[in-house]
Design a protein around this motif. Sequence first.
Motif, PDB file in Angstrom:
ATOM      1  N   VAL A 106       0.830  -1.204   0.000  1.00 37.03           N
ATOM      2  CA  VAL A 106       0.000   0.000   0.000  1.00 37.03           C
ATOM      3  C   VAL A 106       0.866   1.257   0.000  1.00 37.03           C
ATOM      4  N   ASP A 107       1.902   1.276   0.815  1.00 35.28           N
ATOM      5  CA  ASP A 107       2.759   2.464   0.898  1.00 35.28           C
ATOM      6  C   ASP A 107       3.511   2.707  -0.403  1.00 35.28           C
ATOM      7  N   ALA A 108       3.919   1.627  -1.079  1.00 33.94           N
ATOM      8  CA  ALA A 108       4.595   1.781  -2.364  1.00 33.94           C
ATOM      9  C   ALA A 108       3.661   2.399  -3.395  1.00 33.94           C
ATOM     10  N   ILE A 109       2.401   1.999  -3.392  1.00 39.43           N
ATOM     11  CA  ILE A 109       1.423   2.586  -4.320  1.00 39.43           C
ATOM     12  C   ILE A 109       1.234   4.068  -4.018  1.00 39.43           C
ATOM     13  N   ARG A 110       1.047   4.390  -2.749  1.00 42.20           N
ATOM     14  CA  ARG A 110       0.798   5.785  -2.376  1.00 42.20           C
ATOM     15  C   ARG A 110       2.004   6.680  -2.615  1.00 42.20           C
ATOM     16  N   ALA A 111       3.207   6.092  -2.567  1.00 41.47           N
ATOM     17  CA  ALA A 111       4.424   6.876  -2.804  1.00 41.47           C
ATOM     18  C   ALA A 111       4.726   7.039  -4.285  1.00 41.47           C
ATOM     19  N   GLY A 112       3.958   6.350  -5.125  1.00 44.47           N
ATOM     20  CA  GLY A 112       4.225   6.416  -6.555  1.00 44.47           C
ATOM     21  C   GLY A 112       5.335   5.486  -6.991  1.00 44.47           C
TER      22      GLY A 112
END
Length: 360
Positions: A304-310
């Motif tokens: 999830v964090d990788a997605i939100r960080a782009g």
Amino acid sequence: MNPLRIGIIGAGGIVKRRHLPGLTRLSGIRLVAVCNRTEASSSAVAREWGFDRVARTPRALIEAEDVDAVVIGTWPYLHHILSNFALRRGKHVFTQARMARNLAEARRMLREARKRPDLVAMICPSPYAMGCALHVQKLIAEGYVGRVRLLRFHSLNASLADPDRPISWRQQTKLNGINTLGLGIILERLMQWVGPVTSVRADGTMFTSFRKDASGRRVKVDAFDQVQAIARLQDHPGWMELCLSGALHHGPREEVTIYGEEGTLAINLAENTVRGARAGEVALEVLPTPPALARDWNVEADFVDAIRAGGVANLPSERRAFFPPDFAEGVRYMAVTEAVIKAARSGREQRVWRPDAKEA
């Protein structure tokens, strides 16, 4: 912040044990749709975990405009089909391990992911030694053992010892491919510690050639019950010695022992403990993992964090240091797994596939 909208295809064992609890603990997550093999199973999961709806087919779930990311929890035979379709439809992908049935499927997945660098494509990581993996990696990198002369791993249990046990999907190559016992799971971790493998010699045995399926029909087993392999290392003068069996009673605990020119490390995989001694010291002593290097299961938050960080590259360096494998890493361990099984089937040493400049 808009919620990240997730669809899950194949909400079975590990998805319910690990991924759904991990996802529901996170804020800003919406479970939009679930698709299992039967509508009854899908409906039960949807009720239990609070999905908005049941998707009738994987295609319908992936094509839904209100799904941002797809979690694939199916058996390996569908991983390449579903992940490639999801990437083409602009969805982030998290796929269950092992990556695919074979190296060819894994390479197709990697090619598709590289067409969409804006999307996160991630594989469920090996749980082996997760708590101390960074510690071991740092010790080896800093020369604690020196150059590796021998890495020994054994995983010996009786999970397949009973000849009357029904056949599992894990023993059927049409569903699980070359993935055998815990081979790919341990190779992922070992290669993080000691680097690439160049060639493999192996042997394999099927002690029980036929088993009954769920309907009681007698079917041929086409996956090994036991595999032994010697794998040459690229960056060290020695090799890995691997022994995995599901047909042995009272096997010892799973442990990796790394013998080098300057010392030895012994890693208890279940307990996440490391013991070591340098040349000239009397005995192995516990080497506590520093808190800064200890890791817990954080896989769902990583995705999830990788997605939100782009993208993973935009996360802080301390997060990137120990991250679930991307498709490139998956291809590397699939290449060694395939070499082991080909060597065991043929009785001949196998070179491990290496990407050319275009694929590297």
